[in-house]
Write an enzyme that holds these catalytic residues in place. Structure first.
Site, PDB file in Angstrom:
ATOM      1  CD  GLU A 310      -1.166   0.171   3.770  1.00 25.13           C
ATOM      2  OE1 GLU A 310      -0.864   0.358   4.758  1.00 25.13           O
ATOM      3  OE2 GLU A 310      -2.552   0.008   3.485  1.00 25.13           O
ATOM      4  CE  LYS A 403      20.037 -11.373 -12.885  1.00 25.09           C
ATOM      5  NZ  LYS A 403      19.991 -10.330 -13.720  1.00 25.09           N
ATOM      6  CE  LYS A 415      10.055 -12.143 -14.904  1.00 24.45           C
ATOM      7  NZ  LYS A 415       8.805 -11.395 -14.419  1.00 24.45           N
TER       8      LYS A 415
END
Length: 606
Positions: A310, A403, A415
């Site tokens: 937040e 990567k 990823k």
């Protein structure tokens, strides 16, 4: 001097000049005639009135005369000329004649005396008040517009500790000339001797159009002098509006390592973003927040800032609301790992485009916490992608990393699997799904530069894993622009890669930062600590089977990737919670490397 005092003084001086100059002019023409006549008295009063009318119209009393230039001289010329012309009309009406010779001399006296009253103060300030021998003698590199602006700023500043004493410029046509009273004394090859003979204390590089290579060369020469060197903003910063031309700052490692910027296709990006609803995940992160800043320039209909933290979402929201008060900005606190929440958000807002920047990216941390890497990078990506597809989003851009190519780490493998999810979704959805691969981003959270800076602040040592380790680097704004350009170029299923030039040795980066901080390696030593789990000596942007040799846009390439059966990834998502860390690490690396048992072709098309 207060405004009222200054105004009263100028009006008094002008009134004296105006009231008596016509008598002086008449006396110069007819020295033996009677000077005080009814016609001259009435002309003097009329000229007084006309002068102050035109002085008000041309704002003679609202100008800062310590910065007087051609514009101020032009204002004096216009006010005096109109006053004399009006007086000529008055004389013709009142006396049926014009004292033309008297008016001509009066006009010249007005310009001379009023101009002298203004410029004499500037001359006094420049020659007497400004000669402060306690100020640092400053050499300005670049005698063009940038150098002139810097010199003017320093000469007109009462608070600056710098005093320009010389210019350097490679243009032979500028040699031996003076700019604002500051001489051009040589070219860059003369820098070391000029610094010594002119007793220079400070250097400013004032060429905003410098390329990164040119800046590197100039700064390397400046660093040999051991004198503090600063720089004015680059053309990129000036054009983006982030800074103004007068902001002089220290040279930063981003200036030396960042590449020359890639120009955006404003039309295509505008067509994708202007007056559209755009959602950014990870909007509070270093990349996500910059993506939001870049998007905001294209005036979207609504900008959705989605993030888990937040405080970071609040910070970027407040920043954008200040810069773009009329824009519809909606903060969304949500976790990409929450599938139900992702569907709710997409259904509620129905964005036109999604930029997926939310991810865990720290290699050693993810090696120790592989389950979290899968939850955030793989499951989170799948959740956002499927929800976007269900909501009919037009385009989905996922931010990936170099990567992910031949990964040796859990972070890189996660990823890579996220890229597979995106490519699979592109084949079964009407949404255009693409991925964008970055190298290391200068100054982003968790990057090596903030770490090095902290180590230098405490006196070192600066820790480098291996003397041969190299990485590709790009700046945060550049990375963010590539994201937008990829979204505009997207046809579906691509992996976009920026031509990032030559990789940089991490040890050279450390040495640059030490030097930029005003130290040497004797002051701040470099310590080699050895490679950490999951790290590679070098990174790749495309694997051997992914390369398209042609550029699809200046400095941007498109990769191609073999498909994988989504069922393999589905099983990983179902079972990863039951796997031990070592087994999970090996399993995700197998999937990311397309081990033979996972290479199952996906059939079907959009």
């Amino acid at each position: 001097m207060s405004y009222k005092t200054r105004l009263s003084l100028l009006i008094s001086i002008d009134s004296f000049i105006v009231m008596f100059s016509i008598f002086i002019g008449y006396w110069l023409i007819m020295p033996n005639a009677q000077i005080v006549t009814t016609a001259l008295l009435l002309s003097s009063v009329a000229l007084f009135v006309f002068h102050h009318i035109f002085a008000h119209l041309f704002k003679l009393y609202k100008r800062v005369w310590q910065y007087a230039s051609i514009k101020e001289l032009s204002a004096i010329f216009m006010a005096v000329s109109f006053s004399i012309a009006a007086l000529g009309i008055f004389q013709l009406v009142a006396f049926q004649t014009i004292f033309s010779r008297t008016l001509l001399i009066t006009w010249m006296l007005h310009i001379l005396f009023i101009g002298a009253s203004r410029f004499s103060w500037r001359l006094y300030r420049d020659t007497q008040l400004r000669v402060d021998h306690t100020k640092k003698r400053t050499l300005i590199i670049g005698a063009g517009n940038g150098g002139m602006i810097v010199a003017r700023q320093l000469l007109n500043s009462d608070t600056s500790e710098l005093r320009p004493v010389a210019f350097i410029d490679d243009a032979s046509s500028k040699q031996q000339l003076e700019i604002m009273g500051v001489p051009v004394v040589g070219q860059m090859e003369d820098l070391l001797s000029i610094v010594e003979t002119k007793v220079i204390d400070h250097i400013i590089i004032a060429i905003p159009s410098l390329s990164k290579t040119e800046l590197n060369n100039i700064f390397s020469l400046c660093s040999e002098t051991k004198i503090r060197t600063q720089i004015m903003p680059s053309m990129e910063d000036l054009m983006s509006g982030r800074v103004n031309v007068n902001q002089i700052r220290d040279v930063q490692v981003e200036d030396l390592l960042g590449r020359d910027p890639v120009e955006l296709d404003q039309r295509k990006i505008g067509a994708r973003l202007s007056n559209k609803k755009v959602l950014v995940t990870g909007a509070g992160g270093s990349i996500g927040s910059e993506v939001c800043r870049q998007i905001a320039k294209f005036k979207p209909k609504q900008l959705l800032l989605l993030g888990h933290g937040e405080n970071s979402i609040y910070a970027i929201e407040m920043e954008l609301r200040t810069l773009y008060p009329e824009m519809d900005i909606s903060p969304v606190i949500a976790d990409v790992q929450d599938e139900t929440r992702m569907y709710e958000v997409m259904e509620m807002f129905k964005p036109d485009s999604v930029y997926h920047a939310a991810a865990h990216k720290h290699v050693p941390l993810m090696e120790r916490n592989p389950h979290e890497a899968i939850k955030n990078n793989v499951i989170g990506t799948r959740n956002v992608a499927e929800a976007a597809s269900a909501a009919g989003v037009d385009s989905f851009v996922m931010i990936s990393t170099d990567k992910a190519v031949n990964p040796t780490s859990v972070m890189g493998a996660s990823k890579r699997i996220a890229e597979m999810v995106v490519q699979y979704m592109d084949r079964r959805s009407t949404t255009k799904f693409v991925a964008v691969r970055f190298g290391n981003v200068l100054g982003s959270r968790g990057s090596v530069i903030p770490l090095f800076k902290k180590q230098i602040e405490v006196g070192g040592p600066v820790t480098v894993t291996d003397p041969e380790m190299v990485r590709y680097f790009m700046t945060i704004p550049e990375a963010s622009r590539l994201v937008l350009q990829a979204g505009a170029l997207a046809e579906g299923g691509e992996t976009f890669v920026l031509d990032m030039g030559e990789p940089v040795k991490i040890v050279d980066l450390a040495k640059n930062l030490i030097r930029l901080s005003g130290f040497s390696e004797r002051d701040i030593p470099i310590k080699y600590t050895g490679m950490r789990p999951g790290e590679k000596l070098f990174e790749e942007l495309l694997g051997e089977n992914e390369v398209h040799s042609e550029q699809i846009y200046p400095m941007i390439y498109r990769g191609k990737t073999p498909p994988v059966n989504m069922s393999v990834i589905d099983r990983l998502i179902e079972e990863f919670g039951y796997m031990e860390s070592d087994r999970l690490r090996q399993h995700v690396l197998d999937i990311a490397h397309f081990r033979e048992k996972h290479l199952v072709a996906v059939t079907g098309a959009k």
